[in-house]
Write a protein that holds these residues in place. Structure first.
Motif, mmCIF file in Angstrom:
data_model
loop_
_atom_site.group_PDB
_atom_site.id
_atom_site.type_symbol
_atom_site.label_atom_id
_atom_site.label_comp_id
_atom_site.label_asym_id
_atom_site.label_seq_id
_atom_site.Cartn_x
_atom_site.Cartn_y
_atom_site.Cartn_z
ATOM 1 N N LEU A 7 -0.114 -2.208 4.098
ATOM 2 C CA LEU A 7 -0.770 -3.495 3.882
ATOM 3 C C LEU A 7 -2.197 -3.444 4.428
ATOM 4 C CD1 LEU A 7 -0.226 -6.394 2.844
ATOM 5 C CD2 LEU A 7 0.216 -7.039 5.223
ATOM 6 N N HIS A 8 -2.338 -2.830 5.582
ATOM 7 C CA HIS A 8 -3.653 -2.680 6.196
ATOM 8 C C HIS A 8 -4.609 -1.948 5.238
ATOM 9 C CE1 HIS A 8 -6.630 -1.758 9.331
ATOM 10 N NE2 HIS A 8 -6.677 -0.555 8.787
ATOM 11 N N LYS A 61 -9.227 -4.153 -0.767
ATOM 12 C CA LYS A 61 -9.449 -5.433 -1.452
ATOM 13 C C LYS A 61 -10.650 -6.182 -0.895
ATOM 14 C CE LYS A 61 -6.365 -8.361 -3.697
ATOM 15 N NZ LYS A 61 -5.231 -9.283 -3.699
ATOM 16 N N ASN A 62 -10.764 -6.158 0.449
ATOM 17 C CA ASN A 62 -11.862 -6.879 1.092
ATOM 18 C C ASN A 62 -13.109 -6.010 1.246
ATOM 19 O OD1 ASN A 62 -10.089 -9.020 1.389
ATOM 20 N ND2 ASN A 62 -9.391 -8.316 3.393
ATOM 21 N N LYS A 95 -2.762 10.266 -0.323
ATOM 22 C CA LYS A 95 -3.100 10.445 -1.734
ATOM 23 C C LYS A 95 -3.046 9.110 -2.483
ATOM 24 C CE LYS A 95 -2.053 14.481 -3.882
ATOM 25 N NZ LYS A 95 -1.250 15.653 -4.285
ATOM 26 N N THR A 96 -2.077 8.284 -2.123
ATOM 27 C CA THR A 96 -1.991 6.966 -2.766
ATOM 28 C C THR A 96 -3.217 6.129 -2.410
ATOM 29 O OG1 THR A 96 0.409 7.097 -2.594
ATOM 30 C CG2 THR A 96 -0.517 4.940 -3.069
ATOM 31 N N PHE A 97 -3.597 6.210 -1.140
ATOM 32 C CA PHE A 97 -4.782 5.474 -0.685
ATOM 33 C C PHE A 97 -6.027 5.985 -1.424
ATOM 34 C CE2 PHE A 97 -7.936 4.866 3.006
ATOM 35 C CZ PHE A 97 -8.186 3.549 2.660
ATOM 36 N N ALA A 98 -6.146 7.297 -1.542
ATOM 37 C CA ALA A 98 -7.292 7.880 -2.253
ATOM 38 C C ALA A 98 -7.310 7.410 -3.708
ATOM 39 C CB ALA A 98 -7.220 9.413 -2.192
#
Ligand SMILES: [Zn+2]
Length: 329
Positions: free
Chosen positions: A15-16, A22-23, A45-48
């Motif tokens: 979530l972080h 998003k922000n 990898k998902t974050f990237a």
């Protein structure tokens, strides 16, 4: 592949990361800490993928150009920094990061460096990286994947957002394996127990034919043990020499006694981990619980001795004698 929804556990951490994107408050450097197989690579990898996705949705959309290229494993703006050696040295950092970081991303807004085994970075390597972390180009993001933070210079730690990846519970891994259809319901608990909170580890074991075979062999031997004469049982010590460098066979024996105890004292199938072997377990759980507990302890003791480099054959013989004590014969 590589959506937040697919990742189990660590929901606050995810979530972080999502909120930061998003922000538009992402940092230039993140340090993901977690044991081997804890899911660092999957999360990074998902974050990237999400950072590069052009659709601005709740998840990496999977259909924009960036997501599609990402799926192919050849995203031009994602650079995996690795080393062939035991450490990540200054040469690798120079060649793979410092020499390329000033080149703008090819197609997208960001250029992402994923540093694998970052905890193996030498001090020189960290110092070389530090300057870039202090003044990174606007588009650069560094994702450091590490098993612990012990080896990092305080200056590196102060420049990165540290995120601890916690291991999943056995139950979470079990549910994951079942829901993804990766293991049969009866087997899932066993692999989850073996994964010890590391989903990657559980998945490796499922794929590992040698491990499966070893387990079958050991369990067949254990179920016959009480019917064996001592001299016959002691021959197992010789047979097991092929497992000398793979202490997992002792985990299998330990789990066998843990399951016998559950079958004997709790009389509830729910507590048996190896549900695929429950007939074998019920049939073998004939001794009093105190005796079974002593035997489980003998296995743990043998494992400790081997860690301290005790003689293998002798340690196994001592353990087998203890496992034969107070038996049915
Ligand atoms: Zn996308």
């Amino acid at each position: 592949m590589y959506t937040f929804e697919e990742i189990w556990g660590n929901q606050r951490l995810l979530l972080h990361l999502r909120m930061a994107v998003k922000n538009q408050k992402t940092s230039h450097a993140y340090l993901f800490i977690g044991g081997a197989g804890a899911g660092k690579r999957m999360i990074a990898k998902t974050f990237a993928k999400y950072l590069l996705c052009t659709s601005q949705q709740e998840e990496p959309c999977g259909i924009c150009d960036s997501c599609r290229v990402f799926g192919s494993g050849n995203h031009p703006d994602v650079i995996h920094v690795t080393s062939q050696k035991k450490t990540l040295g200054v040469d690798e950092i120079r060649r793979q990061i410092l020499e390329t970081v000033d080149i703008k991303p090819y197609h997208y807004d960001k250029k992402i460096y994923i540093l694998h085994q970052a905890h193996t970075m030498t001090v020189q390597a960290q110092n070389a990286l530090l300057k870039t972390l202090e003044e990174p180009p606007a588009y650069a993001v560094f994702l450091l994947l590490a098993e612990n933070s012990d080896a990092f210079l305080p200056t590196i730690l102060s420049r990165t957002v540290t995120l601890k990846i916690s291991p999943l519970t056995e139950e979470e891994i079990r549910m994951y394996l079942i829901q993804k259809g990766l293991a049969a319901k009866e087997e899932a608990a066993f692999f989850a127990a073996y994964g010890q909170g590391r989903i990657g580890h559980a998945l490796e074991l499922i794929e590992d034919e040698a491990f499966r075979q070893m387990r079958e062999d050991i369990l067949a031997q254990m179920s016959r043990l009480s019917a064996m004469r001592l001299s016959e049982a002691l021959l197992l010590a010789k047979e097991w020499e092929i497992f000398k460098n793979d202490s997992r066979f002792l985990d299998i024996i330990g789990l066998w006694y843990r399951d016998l105890l559950a079958a004997k004292s709790l009389r509830d199938e729910h507590f048996i981990i190896q549900k695929d072997k429950k007939e074998l377990i019920y049939a073998a759980a004939t001794e009093p619980a105190e005796v079974l507990a002593k035997k489980a302890a003998a296995v743990t003791k043998a494992k400790e001795r081997l860690i301290q480099n005790a003689n293998f054959r002798l340690t196994m013989e001592v353990m087998l004698m203890e496992l034969k004590e107070n038996g049915n014969q």
